[in-house]
Design a protein around this motif. Structure first.
Motif, PDB file in Angstrom:
ATOM      1  N   LYS A 292       0.829  -1.195   0.000  1.00 58.23           N
ATOM      2  CA  LYS A 292       0.000   0.000   0.000  1.00 58.23           C
ATOM      3  C   LYS A 292       0.866   1.249   0.000  1.00 58.23           C
ATOM      4  CE  LYS A 292      -3.863  -2.120   2.463  1.00 58.23           C
ATOM      5  NZ  LYS A 292      -4.727  -2.063   3.661  1.00 58.23           N
ATOM      6  N   ALA A 293       0.272   2.333  -0.525  1.00 63.76           N
ATOM      7  CA  ALA A 293       1.037   3.575  -0.613  1.00 63.76           C
ATOM      8  C   ALA A 293       1.340   4.157   0.743  1.00 63.76           C
ATOM      9  CB  ALA A 293       0.264   4.587  -1.464  1.00 63.76           C
ATOM     10  N   ASP A 294       0.413   4.021   1.692  1.00 57.56           N
ATOM     11  CA  ASP A 294       0.642   4.580   3.001  1.00 57.56           C
ATOM     12  C   ASP A 294       1.540   3.705   3.851  1.00 57.56           C
ATOM     13  OD1 ASP A 294      -1.090   2.537   3.314  1.00 57.56           O
ATOM     14  OD2 ASP A 294      -2.663   3.634   4.348  1.00 57.56           O
ATOM     15  N   GLY A 295       1.778   2.486   3.414  1.00 57.97           N
ATOM     16  CA  GLY A 295       2.699   1.621   4.117  1.00 57.97           C
ATOM     17  C   GLY A 295       2.192   1.028   5.393  1.00 57.97           C
ATOM     18  N   GLY A 296       0.958   1.152   5.724  1.00 52.45           N
ATOM     19  CA  GLY A 296       0.460   0.609   6.969  1.00 52.45           C
ATOM     20  C   GLY A 296      -1.023   0.597   7.006  1.00 52.45           C
ATOM     21  N   SER A 351       6.158  -5.405  14.268  1.00 49.16           N
ATOM     22  CA  SER A 351       7.413  -4.961  13.648  1.00 49.16           C
ATOM     23  C   SER A 351       7.426  -3.481  13.310  1.00 49.16           C
ATOM     24  CB  SER A 351       7.679  -5.780  12.384  1.00 49.16           C
ATOM     25  OG  SER A 351       6.583  -5.676  11.491  1.00 49.16           O
ATOM     26  N   SER A 352       6.254  -2.838  13.228  1.00 47.68           N
ATOM     27  CA  SER A 352       6.217  -1.408  12.916  1.00 47.68           C
ATOM     28  C   SER A 352       6.147  -0.542  14.164  1.00 47.68           C
ATOM     29  CB  SER A 352       4.998  -1.102  12.024  1.00 47.68           C
ATOM     30  OG  SER A 352       5.096  -1.783  10.798  1.00 47.68           O
ATOM     31  N   SER A 353       6.230  -1.127  15.346  1.00 42.74           N
ATOM     32  CA  SER A 353       6.139  -0.358  16.589  1.00 42.74           C
ATOM     33  C   SER A 353       7.528   0.037  17.065  1.00 42.74           C
ATOM     34  CB  SER A 353       5.422  -1.173  17.664  1.00 42.74           C
ATOM     35  OG  SER A 353       6.164  -2.337  17.974  1.00 42.74           O
ATOM     36  N   ALA A 354       7.551   1.053  17.935  1.00 43.27           N
ATOM     37  CA  ALA A 354       8.835   1.502  18.478  1.00 43.27           C
ATOM     38  C   ALA A 354       9.460   0.453  19.381  1.00 43.27           C
ATOM     39  CB  ALA A 354       8.624   2.809  19.251  1.00 43.27           C
ATOM     40  N   ALA A 355       8.622  -0.331  20.064  1.00 45.97           N
ATOM     41  CA  ALA A 355       9.158  -1.371  20.944  1.00 45.97           C
ATOM     42  C   ALA A 355       9.916  -2.418  20.147  1.00 45.97           C
ATOM     43  CB  ALA A 355       8.020  -2.020  21.735  1.00 45.97           C
ATOM     44  N   ALA A 356       9.395  -2.787  18.987  1.00 55.40           N
ATOM     45  CA  ALA A 356      10.086  -3.767  18.151  1.00 55.40           C
ATOM     46  C   ALA A 356      11.392  -3.204  17.605  1.00 55.40           C
ATOM     47  CB  ALA A 356       9.183  -4.220  17.015  1.00 55.40           C
ATOM     48  N   ALA A 386       9.540 -14.683   8.858  1.00 54.01           N
ATOM     49  CA  ALA A 386      10.745 -14.082   9.427  1.00 54.01           C
ATOM     50  C   ALA A 386      11.305 -12.998   8.523  1.00 54.01           C
ATOM     51  CB  ALA A 386      11.789 -15.170   9.683  1.00 54.01           C
ATOM     52  N   VAL A 387      11.351 -13.266   7.229  1.00 53.28           N
ATOM     53  CA  VAL A 387      11.840 -12.253   6.290  1.00 53.28           C
ATOM     54  C   VAL A 387      10.919 -11.037   6.282  1.00 53.28           C
ATOM     55  CG1 VAL A 387      12.297 -11.798   3.849  1.00 53.28           C
ATOM     56  CG2 VAL A 387      13.053 -13.937   4.876  1.00 53.28           C
ATOM     57  N   ARG A 388       9.615 -11.275   6.425  1.00 50.92           N
ATOM     58  CA  ARG A 388       8.682 -10.152   6.444  1.00 50.92           C
ATOM     59  C   ARG A 388       8.880  -9.285   7.688  1.00 50.92           C
ATOM     60  NH1 ARG A 388       2.711 -11.897   6.288  1.00 50.92           N
ATOM     61  NH2 ARG A 388       3.734 -13.536   5.101  1.00 50.92           N
ATOM     62  N   VAL A 389       9.172  -9.926   8.827  1.00 46.47           N
ATOM     63  CA  VAL A 389       9.449  -9.153  10.046  1.00 46.47           C
ATOM     64  C   VAL A 389      10.659  -8.260   9.838  1.00 46.47           C
ATOM     65  CG1 VAL A 389      10.170  -9.327  12.449  1.00 46.47           C
ATOM     66  CG2 VAL A 389       8.361 -10.802  11.593  1.00 46.47           C
ATOM     67  N   MET A 390      11.730  -8.809   9.312  1.00 42.64           N
ATOM     68  CA  MET A 390      12.944  -8.025   9.095  1.00 42.64           C
ATOM     69  C   MET A 390      12.717  -6.935   8.054  1.00 42.64           C
ATOM     70  SD  MET A 390      15.660 -11.189   9.077  1.00 42.64           S
ATOM     71  CE  MET A 390      17.086 -10.136   9.013  1.00 42.64           C
ATOM     72  N   THR A 391      11.946  -7.238   7.035  1.00 44.56           N
ATOM     73  CA  THR A 391      11.667  -6.236   6.002  1.00 44.56           C
ATOM     74  C   THR A 391      10.904  -5.048   6.573  1.00 44.56           C
ATOM     75  OG1 THR A 391      11.621  -7.940   4.286  1.00 44.56           O
ATOM     76  CG2 THR A 391      10.523  -5.862   3.794  1.00 44.56           C
ATOM     77  N   LYS A 392       9.871  -5.321   7.348  1.00 42.69           N
ATOM     78  CA  LYS A 392       9.069  -4.226   7.901  1.00 42.69           C
ATOM     79  C   LYS A 392       9.870  -3.403   8.892  1.00 42.69           C
ATOM     80  CE  LYS A 392       4.714  -4.853   8.644  1.00 42.69           C
ATOM     81  NZ  LYS A 392       3.412  -5.334   9.151  1.00 42.69           N
ATOM     82  N   ILE A 393      10.755  -4.048   9.664  1.00 42.20           N
ATOM     83  CA  ILE A 393      11.570  -3.290  10.618  1.00 42.20           C
ATOM     84  C   ILE A 393      12.559  -2.399   9.890  1.00 42.20           C
ATOM     85  CG2 ILE A 393      13.351  -3.536  12.392  1.00 42.20           C
ATOM     86  CD1 ILE A 393      11.882  -5.924  13.470  1.00 42.20           C
ATOM     87  N   VAL A 394      13.188  -2.921   8.844  1.00 42.80           N
ATOM     88  CA  VAL A 394      14.139  -2.109   8.079  1.00 42.80           C
ATOM     89  C   VAL A 394      13.435  -0.920   7.420  1.00 42.80           C
ATOM     90  CG1 VAL A 394      15.600  -2.143   6.021  1.00 42.80           C
ATOM     91  CG2 VAL A 394      15.801  -3.950   7.717  1.00 42.80           C
ATOM     92  N   CYS A 395      12.243  -1.144   6.868  1.00 39.53           N
ATOM     93  CA  CYS A 395      11.505  -0.040   6.242  1.00 39.53           C
ATOM     94  C   CYS A 395      11.042   0.973   7.278  1.00 39.53           C
ATOM     95  CB  CYS A 395      10.311  -0.588   5.468  1.00 39.53           C
ATOM     96  SG  CYS A 395      10.767  -1.642   4.073  1.00 39.53           S
ATOM     97  N   LYS A 396      10.660   0.502   8.456  1.00 40.57           N
ATOM     98  CA  LYS A 396      10.255   1.429   9.518  1.00 40.57           C
ATOM     99  C   LYS A 396      11.435   2.251  10.009  1.00 40.57           C
ATOM    100  CE  LYS A 396       7.295   3.099  12.474  1.00 40.57           C
ATOM    101  NZ  LYS A 396       6.190   3.967  12.014  1.00 40.57           N
ATOM    102  N   CYS A 447       8.002  -8.807  -0.122  1.00 38.99           N
ATOM    103  CA  CYS A 447       9.163  -8.319   0.629  1.00 38.99           C
ATOM    104  C   CYS A 447      10.132  -7.568  -0.281  1.00 38.99           C
ATOM    105  CB  CYS A 447       9.863  -9.492   1.308  1.00 38.99           C
ATOM    106  SG  CYS A 447       8.867 -10.329   2.562  1.00 38.99           S
ATOM    107  N   LEU A 448      10.367  -8.091  -1.479  1.00 37.67           N
ATOM    108  CA  LEU A 448      11.282  -7.416  -2.406  1.00 37.67           C
ATOM    109  C   LEU A 448      10.748  -6.041  -2.814  1.00 37.67           C
ATOM    110  CD1 LEU A 448      12.298 -10.387  -4.742  1.00 37.67           C
ATOM    111  CD2 LEU A 448      13.618  -9.397  -2.871  1.00 37.67           C
ATOM    112  N   VAL A 449       9.454  -5.976  -3.128  1.00 37.29           N
ATOM    113  CA  VAL A 449       8.867  -4.701  -3.552  1.00 37.29           C
ATOM    114  C   VAL A 449       8.866  -3.698  -2.407  1.00 37.29           C
ATOM    115  CG1 VAL A 449       6.758  -3.612  -4.374  1.00 37.29           C
ATOM    116  CG2 VAL A 449       7.480  -5.776  -5.344  1.00 37.29           C
ATOM    117  N   THR A 450       8.598  -4.157  -1.191  1.00 32.29           N
ATOM    118  CA  THR A 450       8.602  -3.255  -0.035  1.00 32.29           C
ATOM    119  C   THR A 450       9.990  -2.694   0.219  1.00 32.29           C
ATOM    120  OG1 THR A 450       6.803  -4.555   0.934  1.00 32.29           O
ATOM    121  CG2 THR A 450       7.952  -3.042   2.380  1.00 32.29           C
ATOM    122  N   LEU A 451      11.001  -3.543   0.130  1.00 34.93           N
ATOM    123  CA  LEU A 451      12.368  -3.054   0.308  1.00 34.93           C
ATOM    124  C   LEU A 451      12.758  -2.075  -0.793  1.00 34.93           C
ATOM    125  CD1 LEU A 451      14.230  -6.317   1.377  1.00 34.93           C
ATOM    126  CD2 LEU A 451      13.946  -4.249   2.752  1.00 34.93           C
ATOM    127  N   ALA A 452      12.384  -2.363  -2.030  1.00 39.03           N
ATOM    128  CA  ALA A 452      12.709  -1.454  -3.132  1.00 39.03           C
ATOM    129  C   ALA A 452      11.995  -0.120  -2.974  1.00 39.03           C
ATOM    130  CB  ALA A 452      12.342  -2.100  -4.464  1.00 39.03           C
TER     131      ALA A 452
END
Length: 1017
Positions: A292-296, A351-356, A386-396, A447-452
């Motif tokens: 999604k464009a808003d990312g969340g 994964s998108s929270s500050a605690a994570a 697992a890859v999705r968790v890491m992807t969302k944390i890196v994007c956040k 995951c690839l599209v989100t990272l890109a």
């Protein structure tokens, strides 16, 4: 002869004219009065559909009163269906006007000797608890039924108590002690206790009661260690904590404790479900290839209320589950594997929270450790999560300022995402379940599209990776790979350019395969060919077409099925390749059976032909000179005039193409204004200013008039561009359901008009407005938006050296006018990209209005008696009620929601004959119109408002008009979104009102009709 059952209740499924609310209500009422139980039931079950179609209070009130009568005098079988109607029509129950009468008819059955009838009464009253939350007699009936000896009645009372406790604070407080005593009582059966515990989750209306209920539930956990009791109690505590919020940290700790210490799989699953609920938010479309464009998510998150270290503790528990799932095969391993998968799903939510982020960013993090271990698991489900968790944390981390400077290994996460994609892509031919493998491929591509999207430097890397798989891939996954490439290619211009030879090769191969294939396989190949052509269009945007590329795509258009050809034409229009689109549409125009579709294709063909003339004119031979800008503008404008006429022909009342029509008309107006400017530049050389121009300029105190007609023509052109800008602004305000990219398209086209109008005014007016700046972030812009923005920047740069600073003495020279023409040429040579909303509506929102009073005969006026006798002109007043409902499509609130509505009521007198003399002493003798506005907030998509309108009598020949005064009342609704922006979405309704002078001689029979109308109102 085969018997055919005649349906007495028409569903309008065979093309019959649609019935209005009164006719449908009369037909259902006849069914209710029938002596056959089957017809009565058939009439009852059709009421929810009637409510959805005509959701107005008068109809709903009368319908539910009739159903209450059926409930009161009917049998238990009919009562069951009335109960189902009340349960299915929950959002319409608050429109009941006579609540007391409705409750009286339903509640009268509570005194029946039949326990089943009493149970159905309690269930029905519980289903309408939202409109009768504080009815003491109902509260007393539920309390009394809890002590009944009949199990059916007690279960119904518990269900009603559950519903009333959620709505009424009084009921919750009064029933708290009784429910507590019944749960702790030894005489209460265990199954009844399991039903009573969920009632406690609604005892949160004040802090004292919530604390007492929580203490009771905590006592039940060790007292009743059975699995069923633990599950129900944990769920009640979770619901209570999510409502009060103050107990969220304690509840999270409790659930983590049960997750780590209780070995039962069902308890661990319930604990993870409770934690998932307390995390809030949404996973963010993990199953979609394009994020999604808003990312969340638009929902709120409760992760910030979690105690410190809770995410780390959850990661440690997940690590233990991972270790337990690695033991030799056993039942415990299967349970641990299921819990591990659910725990990773929970980490995806967090994964998108500050605690994570805090738990992930420090060295030797358990969250990082478990993700690293699971991403190389042989279980694809665990690896993808697992890859999705890491992807969302890196994007956040890339979005938050405080985390952007932390050491986050983006390349490492990209390696894990690539490894997952290669693993699932290699399983395509060996997997026994292709649909499941397709889901894994989709998740890895997500995951690839989100990272890109978050890190644009990874785009070439991922394009090369996906392209290498596209070269060897066959089957349904080809479409997924093309969708991912299209998403990544939309982030940067030219991102897919290295894959152009591969795309052309795949297109040639797929085109040859289309000729001799079964229908099912041919459909799949058609989708592949369409996606490949779309990728070619994305690659070639901003570049010149070569003969090789054009020949391949042209061959595809000639051999592809008709629907695939239309999709290719649609994609070419969206990315500005109108020469290809024109060829495809020429093939389709005569291949449809519907007249409306024919004119739709004709309109698209004319628009594509006009844009092709502007951006890439075809040269017949090398000896022929290319057409001039003025001739191209004139021919393109003629094409758009034909397109507007075709769009009018294809519009129907059910499918009005208002946006498409206004968008084409605004584009035609822009081309017309541009051609006028080019004509002006040509006439500047041949028509010098007259000799008296200086005298006219001196007399009018306008120095620029000394240049003759050029000054006036330039000012006229500026007005035309301003008018075209207003057309785009009105179009923008009406496009409530448009996607952000389509709205950006309209903004850019409006900015083109504003740019030209501003530059023309700077040389033709003594004082001009500054150029408006379009604020669009390139990071969030789509590919076609970037392409159009580049044309505006290039056009602004053309005249920047001429308009560098305000000159003390303004002159109109040939150089300045040629500069304006050059800017027009830059703006028109850029290929126009059609907005997505032109072809596809992803969100559908409409408003339906009902105005009362209405005339008895449609088309006539509503009569209102005035009091203008005795020489006065006080007129009369009318109470106007406006009701409406907001209707949504399949995906409500995808881009924006209707937070409130602006209702505007205007009145205007209808002058049937011109008045030669108006007495100025008569008040209101001029324009007696008025405008009233009111902002209403819809409740369950329904809204209502009332206006008091004044209608003064208009003067006639030497006095008041003898036949009275006729007014036109217009009601317009405008949507207001969550950000407070007003959208001119409509609809607009009109009502004719005629005011008679009750003291005049000409009132006669009309006065009697007006009196009757006034008595009805």
């Amino acid at each position: 002869m085969i018997g055919v059952r005649v349906n007495a209740f028409n569903e309008n499924g065979l093309g019959e004219p649609e019935k209005d609310a009164n006719s449908a209500m009369t037909e259902l009422d006849k069914g209710l009065r029938s002596g056959r139980v089957g017809e009565q039931c058939e009439a009852i079950v059709r009421f929810p559909r009637l409510f959805e179609k005509f959701p107005f209070p008068i109809l709903i009130n009368s319908s539910l009163l009739k159903l209450a009568d059926v409930f009161r005098v009917g049998n238990n079988f009919l009562r069951v269906w009335v109960l189902r109607v009340c349960q299915q029509s929950e959002k319409h129950l608050d429109k009941i006007l006579n609540v007391d009468e409705f409750v009286r008819r339903i509640f009268s059955v509570i005194h029946s000797n039949d326990p089943v009838a009493r149970a159905l009464t309690l269930l029905t009253l519980g289903s309408v608890a939202g409109v009768i939350p504080e009815r003491q007699q109902v509260h007393h009936g539920i309390r009394r039924s809890l002590d009944s000896r009949d199990a059916v009645e007690v279960e119904a009372a518990i269900q009603a108590a559950l519903q009333f406790a959620a709505q009424s604070k009084t009921f919750a407080l009064s029933m708290c002690n009784k429910i507590s005593d019944m749960i702790q009582g030894l005489s209460t059966p265990a199954d009844m206790k399991l039903r009573l515990i969920p009632v406690l989750q609604h005892m949160h209306h004040d802090t004292a009661t919530a604390a007492m209920v929580r203490h009771l539930c905590l006592q039940l956990l060790p007292s009743y260690p059975a699995e069923e009791f633990v599950l129900v109690t944990l769920n009640a505590l979770t619901q209570l904590a999510s409502a009060t919020l103050v107990d969220v940290p304690v509840q999270v700790s409790l659930l983590l404790k049960h997750l780590s210490m209780d070995p039962r799989g069902a308890v661990g699953t319930a604990a993870l479900g409770g934690l998932l609920q307390l995390s809030g938010g949404n996973e963010g479309g993990g199953s979609s290839t394009v994020p999604k464009a808003d990312g969340g998510s638009k929902e709120g998150s409760l992760a910030h209320l979690w105690p410190d270290g809770a995410v780390g503790e959850l990661a440690a528990i997940t690590m233990n589950l991972y270790s337990a799932s690695s033991v030799p095969p056993s039942s415990s391993r299967t349970t641990s594997g299921r819990l591990l998968s659910r725990a990773l799903t929970l980490l995806c939510r967090l994964s998108s929270s500050a605690a994570a982020l805090q738990s992930f960013l420090y060295p030797e993090s358990p969250l990082l450790d478990i993700c690293m271990k699971c991403c190389y698991s042989t279980d694809v489900v665990l690896a993808s999560k697992a890859v999705r968790v890491m992807t969302k944390i890196v994007c956040k981390c890339n979005q938050d300022e405080w985390a952007r400077g932390q050491t986050v290994i983006v390349d490492c996460v990209a390696d894990k995402a690539e490894s997952l994609f290669l693993y699932v892509a290699c399983q395509d031919g060996t997997n026994k379940n292709p649909e499941r493998n397709k889901m894994y491929v989709k998740q890895s591509l997500y995951c690839l599209v989100t990272l890109a999207r978050s890190h644009r430097k990874l785009c070439p890397r991922f394009v090369d990776l996906i392209g290498s798989q596209l070269e060897i891939c066959e089957g349904p996954n080809v479409v997924l790979l093309c969708e991912a490439l299209g998403a990544i290619g939309g982030f940067q211009v030219g991102a897919l350019l290295p894959l152009l030879p591969l795309l052309l090769l795949k297109l040639r191969t797929s085109t040859y395969s289309l000729l001799n294939l079964p229908p099912a396989v041919k459909r799949l190949h058609s989708n592949t060919v369409t996606m490949l052509c779309t990728l070619v269009f994305q690659t070639m945007i901003g570049y010149e077409w070569t003969d090789d590329v054009f020949g391949v795509v042209k061959e595809v258009i000639e051999k592809a099925p008709l629907w695939a050809t239309y999709r290719i034409a649609r994609s070419s229009a969206r990315y500005g390749h109108h020469r290809i689109g024109s060829l495809a549409l020429c093939r389709l125009v005569e291949q449809v059976s519907s007249e409306h579709l024919h004119f739709w294709l004709v309109a698209l063909r004319e628009m594509s032909a006009g844009e092709a003339l502007l951006s890439s004119p075809v040269i017949v031979s090398p000896d022929c000179k290319p057409p001039t800008l003025l001739s191209r503008l004139s021919m393109a404008n003629a094409h758009y005039a034909k397109a507007v006429a075709a769009l009018k022909a294809t519009s129907t009342p059910a499918h009005g193409l208002q946006f498409q029509l206004e968008w084409a008309r605004a584009r035609g107006e822009f081309l017309q204004a541009a051609s006028q400017l080019c004509l002006l530049a040509a006439s500047l050389v041949t028509a010098p200013p007259p000799a008296i121009a200086a005298t006219l300029a001196h007399s009018s105190r306008d120095e620029l008039l000394c240049y003759g007609h050029v000054t006036l023509q330039l000012r006229k052109c500026a007005k035309e561009f301003r008018a075209c800008s207003d057309l785009y602004w009105k179009l923008y305000q009406s496009a409530f359901d448009a996607d952000p990219s389509s709205l950006a398209n309209i903004q850019i086209l409006q900015q083109m008009c504003v740019l030209m109008a501003t530059n023309i005014e700077r040389i033709s007016l003594n004082s001009s407005m500054s150029e408006a700046v379009l604020d669009l972030s390139w990071q969030q812009c789509s590919l076609e938006t970037q392409h159009l923005l580049s044309s505006i920047q290039e056009a602004s740069a053309v005249g920047r050296h001429l308009f560098r600073r305000d000159r003390e003495t303004k002159v109109i020279t040939q150089l300045l006018v040629e500069c304006l023409v050059k800017q027009v040429e830059v703006l028109t040579d850029t290929a126009l990209c059609f907005p997505r909303f032109f072809f596809q509506v992803l969100q559908s929102t409409s408003v339906k209005l009902a105005i009362s009073p209405q005339p008895r005969v449609p088309g006539e006026s509503v009569f209102v008696m005035g009091s203008g006798g005795g020489g006065g002109n006080t007129g009369s007043q009318l109470a106007l009620k406006v009701e409406g409902v907001v209707q949504h499509g399949r995906r409500p609130g995808l881009f924006r929601r209707v937070a409130s509505l602006l209702l505007t009521v205007s009145t205007a007198p209808v002058h049937l004959r011109p008045t030669s003399a108006v007495d100025p002493s008569i008040k209101g003798g001029g324009d007696a119109g008025m405008v009233l506005s009111q902002i209403v907030t819809p409740h369950r998509d329904f809204f209502a408002a009332q206006f008091l309108l004044a209608f003064p009598l208009q003067p006639g020949q030497g006095g008041l008009a003898p036949g009275g005064t006729q007014y036109v009342v217009s009601v317009e609704a405008c949507a207001i979104d969550e950000e407070g922006d007003v959208w001119r979405t409509g609809p607009r309704a009109t009502l004719s009102v005629k005011v008679h002078d009750e003291g005049g001689g000409g009132a006669g029979g009309a006065g009697k009709a007006g009196g009757n109308a006034r008595s009805r109102n």
